[in-house]
Scaffold this motif. Structure first.
Motif, mmCIF file in Angstrom:
data_model
loop_
_atom_site.group_PDB
_atom_site.id
_atom_site.type_symbol
_atom_site.label_atom_id
_atom_site.label_comp_id
_atom_site.label_asym_id
_atom_site.label_seq_id
_atom_site.Cartn_x
_atom_site.Cartn_y
_atom_site.Cartn_z
ATOM 1 N N LYS A 143 0.823 -1.211 0.000
ATOM 2 C CA LYS A 143 0.000 0.000 0.000
ATOM 3 C C LYS A 143 0.854 1.258 0.000
ATOM 4 C CE LYS A 143 -4.632 -1.127 1.360
ATOM 5 N NZ LYS A 143 -5.740 -0.867 2.280
ATOM 6 N N SER A 144 1.986 1.214 0.681
ATOM 7 C CA SER A 144 2.891 2.353 0.645
ATOM 8 C C SER A 144 3.348 2.628 -0.784
ATOM 9 C CB SER A 144 4.092 2.080 1.550
ATOM 10 O OG SER A 144 5.015 3.134 1.507
ATOM 11 N N TRP A 145 3.660 1.561 -1.514
ATOM 12 C CA TRP A 145 4.033 1.681 -2.929
ATOM 13 C C TRP A 145 2.867 2.259 -3.735
ATOM 14 C CZ3 TRP A 145 4.440 -3.172 -6.535
ATOM 15 C CH2 TRP A 145 4.937 -2.801 -7.782
ATOM 16 N N ALA A 146 1.680 1.764 -3.479
ATOM 17 C CA ALA A 146 0.505 2.222 -4.222
ATOM 18 C C ALA A 146 0.232 3.700 -3.970
ATOM 19 C CB ALA A 146 -0.712 1.393 -3.844
ATOM 20 N N TYR A 147 0.253 4.115 -2.715
ATOM 21 C CA TYR A 147 -0.025 5.519 -2.408
ATOM 22 C C TYR A 147 1.014 6.429 -3.061
ATOM 23 C CZ TYR A 147 -3.124 3.642 1.251
ATOM 24 O OH TYR A 147 -4.115 2.973 1.926
#
Length: 847
Positions: free
Chosen positions: A352-356
């Motif tokens: 999710k960190s990558w996605a955000y």
């Protein structure tokens, strides 16, 4: 790359004319180190009288025969495509050519093991590179069967999608393997792996009673490190889980997993013959985070056997249907079928960190992307396609219900087996199983870009009782979509020194304001956590009172997942320049010692280093970096001997060590004069320490060459290249640059690590002379190099450590002067966005 691009319009036009039945492909791998012989015979039907083309990237085309008529190769082939005119209703085409081996990780990659000089080959065809090995209609919706016949040295293992047959003698020490035709599949998941691989075999029983042979392959020089029993165990767990949940037996006849050298990605889902990066063969100690990641990757590729290989997207705009599903499916399988039960915490922290991050770049795009050609899809293997898509699927599962979701997926596989699909084909099945109308949901979640931010709005009376509770949702001006979210709200209170959840509600949030009446009348807890359990895809903010409690007690949050959500919320606020970077640094250094989850530890330490190097105001960077380095050394000294935390603190300490005293500690660790109890300085850790010494000017070429001589392996060569490029002299930086730009012989892995070493500069002024050189090389490199190499150079050599306004202005000037090509511009735009974010964060930190 010009001329190699295929547009969606061309693919649609070709699919309207052509239906492919069979390929028969004969490859001779005994013809020398540069090329191999490739003969392809294709049977296909077509609209009578039509004209089209077949893809074939070759060195030489010797013969082209269409329906018994010999065509002039010089007339019909340009080395990339072969023109086919006057087609009949049924057609047979034969192409005889010489194709080239690569060292770029694309097509048929050739590697010579420096340990024993053995040759290893493997294919990597996604997106458009099976055409580098045989003539093919290179698009996913023109499925067919593929029958490979391969001649190779007799001592080799030869692996493809079908089971490996007994070979026949071909003379001169060679043998020929005639494989059975594959199932009906797309060209990009065909495979060929050949060489003197070491192999370990096993088997399992599928849910339909078939015996499925299993194989694990690695280079001979690495085979002693292959933990086969464990990998077979995870494979069996994945098989059992997916066969049950998908209600569909494993679609293929065998399952080989092959660890191959110089691989560009984590793995590739070739049907029945999955290739993995051999960094997953652990010759030295690795973090628990990497061990868990390997399990997730194993299950990700296994999930693809159904979602991607059995049922395949029609065109690359639905690439997410492959990757997002495999990302979600591998995470839930890891959490529920293996010992890595905190896989959703890992997903929250890393994916999710990558996605955000990706979703806030100027190049962000909807999950269902607009893919006009191959160039578009090549740059779309990104955080949207994988991580946001996986996050959105997690949201969808919460929206429709877990059992209903699996039931819809099972119907999807049964209905579309061996076919090609689009997004709506999946939504139809999910609507039928859940009773939910997903048209509006899909439009907002899959067809628009951007990430929402959710904040709690809480009012309380004098007694601390909640009198009003609302969830506020916002979006950016560029991407203003307000979306429906299924999420949980957790209440946390201090109990015996731990922040534990005392109440939870799960609600649907929609619109800019959602009132939560069921929380009114409850006592306000110490910490209110939106998106508890991480169901929704959204950035969250803590209310001021909760943030104060979280900052003081982050390490005391009992749940690893809740702790990860708080870490992520504060990191997002730091990236968005709402929280000062030095405050984030203080938070990490004050709480990281007690973090128990390896991936959380690894991710947060990476964020710490990023914040210290890029987000702290320039006036404070030197002192903060020294503080971070000293603190990491202290953390390593006080960590539990032999623990994962100790190992990670040492690795990150080495990555930031700059001062004489810090580098002295690095040297003392490496030479054993100041050991840490429980920490073994094994081969790969010794290299990390040497690279730190090289970057700090405390080791030179002699030490690097000696270490390389002692570790004359592929990994040793890569580490040595990185260390040489990290040397803090103008001459070393120029030599690294020239080895990548002035020559085109370095293999893909050497390109990547040399670029990493080049950018490692404690004195960033060493990079200033390369700003103009960087922009001068972009267009020529894009034209001359393969996509894999060009991408590594364009991202890897961008002098981002300068992080100043002059770099911003130079980048904008290049973008203004270069309106094409779009895919190249995207990479440069993303580079620029990182620097602009750094400057905004620095300005906030200076306040």
């Amino acid at each position: 790359m010009p001329g190699e691009n295929l547009t969606r319009i061309e693919a649609q036009e070709r699919a309207a004319l052509v239906t492919v039945q069979t390929y028969a492909i004969s490859l001779d791998l005994t013809t020398g180190p540069e090329t191999f012989a490739s003969t392809t015979t294709v049977a296909f039907t077509a609209t009578p009288g039509a004209s089209t083309f077949i893809d074939a990237i070759t060195r030489t085309v010797h013969a082209v025969t269409l329906n018994g008529v010999d065509l002039d190769p010089a007339t019909v082939s340009d080395g990339i495509r072969i023109q086919l005119d006057g087609l009949e209703a049924s057609n047979t085409l034969t192409v005889v050519a010489d194709a080239e081996y690569t060292n770029t990780g694309e097509g048929l990659h050739r590697f010579v093991d420096p340990v024993d000089n053995e040759v290893y080959l493997y294919s990597q065809f996604e997106v458009p590179d099976s055409r580098r090995v045989f003539a093919v209609f290179e698009q996913p919706d023109l499925k067919a069967t593929f029958q490979f016949t391969v001649t190779a040295p007799g001592a080799w293992e030869v692996v493809s999608n079908s089971a490996t047959p007994e070979p026949t003698d071909a003379g001169n020490g060679a043998k020929t393997w005639a494989f059975e035709p594959t199932h009906t599949i797309s060209s990009y998941i065909t495979a060929l792996i050949a060489g003197p691989y070491a192999v370990i075999r096993s088997e399992l029983t599928s849910s339909d009673g078939r015996i499925i042979p299993l194989g694990l392959f690695s280079r001979k020089s690495l085979s002693q490190f292959l933990d086969a029993d464990y990998l077979f165990e995870k494979t069996r767990q994945g098989f059992a889980y997916f066969e049950e949940k998908f209600n569909y037996p494993y679609p293929f006849d065998k399952y080989d997993q092959l660890f191959v050298p110089e691989f560009n990605a984590g793995a590739m889902e070739n049907a029945g013959a999955v290739t993995f990066t051999e960094t997953y063969v652990f010759r030295s100690k690795v973090t628990d985070a990497i061990k868990e990641r390997r399990v997730v990757t194993v299950l990700h590729e296994l999930a693809h056997m159904w979602f991607g290989d059995l049922v395949t997207m029609k065109w690359w705009n639905d690439l997410w249907l492959n990757e997002s599903f495999a990302e979600w499916a591998s995470t839930i399988a890891t959490a529920e079928a293996t010992e890595w039960t905190e896989a959703w915490t890992t997903f929250a922290v890393m994916e999710k960190s990558w996605a955000y991050k990706q979703d806030q770049l100027p190049s962000t795009h909807p999950v269902v992307a607009t893919i006009t050609d191959f160039d578009d899809v090549l740059v779309n293997f990104d955080g949207i396609t994988y991580a946001k898509g996986g996050s959105v699927l997690k949201q969808l599962v919460a929206w429709v219900g877990r059992d209903e979701f699996f039931a819809g997926v099972a119907s999807y596989f049964a209905k579309h087996q061996w076919g090609n699909t689009e997004l709506n084909d999946l939504l139809v099945e999910l609507e039928a199983s859940s009773g939910r109308d997903l048209s509006g949901w899909a439009a907002k979640w899959l067809e628009t870009a951007g990430v929402n931010t959710l904040r709690p709005e809480i009012t309380v009376d004098a007694a601390g009782v909640i009198t009003g509770f609302a969830v506020l949702q916002s979006a950016t001006a560029e991407y203003p979509t307000i979306r429906p979210h299924r999420l949980a709200i957790g209440f946390y209170d201090l109990v015996n020194g731990q922040l534990v959840r005392t109440h939870r509600v799960e609600i649907d949030v929609d619109g800019e304001t959602t009132d939560v009446a069921e929380l009114v009348g409850r006592a306000r807890p110490a910490l209110v956590l939106l998106n508890d359990d991480d169901l929704a895809y959204a950035k969250i903010r803590l209310d001021p009172a909760s943030q104060e409690v979280a900052l003081e007690n982050l390490a005391a949050i009992e749940s690893p997942l809740a702790r990860a959500i708080v870490w992520g919320a504060i990191w997002d606020a730091t990236r968005d320049a709402e929280t000062g970077a030095r405050d984030f640094v203080s938070l990490v250094l004050g709480n990281i010692a007690s973090e128990t989850e390896s991936t959380t530890l690894r991710t947060v330490l990476g964020q710490l280093v990023l914040a210290a190097n890029y987000y702290v105001a320039s006036a404070f960077q030197a002192s903060i970096l020294t503080e971070v380095g000293d603190a990491l050394w202290s953390l390593a000294q006080h960590a539990e001997p032999g623990s994962d935390a100790q190992f990670q603190f040492v690795k990150f300490f080495a990555s930031v060590a700059e001062t004489d005293s810090q580098l002295a500690n690095v040297q003392a660790l490496r030479d054993g004069s100041v050991p840490l109890e429980g920490l073994e300085i094994d081969t790969d850790l010794a290299w990390e320490l040497l690279i730190a010494l090289a970057a700090g000017g405390k080791a030179g070429l002699a030490e690097i060459d000696a270490a390389h001589a002692a570790d004359n392996t592929a990994t040793g060569a890569q580490s040595a290249a990185q260390a040489r490029a990290a040397l803090p002299t103008a001459e070393a930086k120029q030599a690294a640059w020239d080895s990548l730009i002035e020559t085109d012989t370095a293999p893909n892995t050497i390109v990547r690590v040399t670029a990493a070493g080049f950018l490692r500069a404690n004195d960033t002024t060493l990079l200033e002379p390369f700003v103009d050189k960087y922009f001068a090389m972009l267009q020529p490199i894009w034209v001359a190099r393969s996509f894999s190499i060009a991408e590594k150079l364009i991202i890897g050599l961008y002098p981002s450590p300068l992080a100043n306004q002059a770099l911003v202005e130079a980048t904008r000037a290049w973008l203004d002067a270069n309106p094409e090509p779009v895919a190249l511009r995207r990479l440069v735009i993303e580079n620029l966005a990182g620097v602009e974010r750094s400057l905004a964060a620095q300005a906030r930190d200076a306040e």
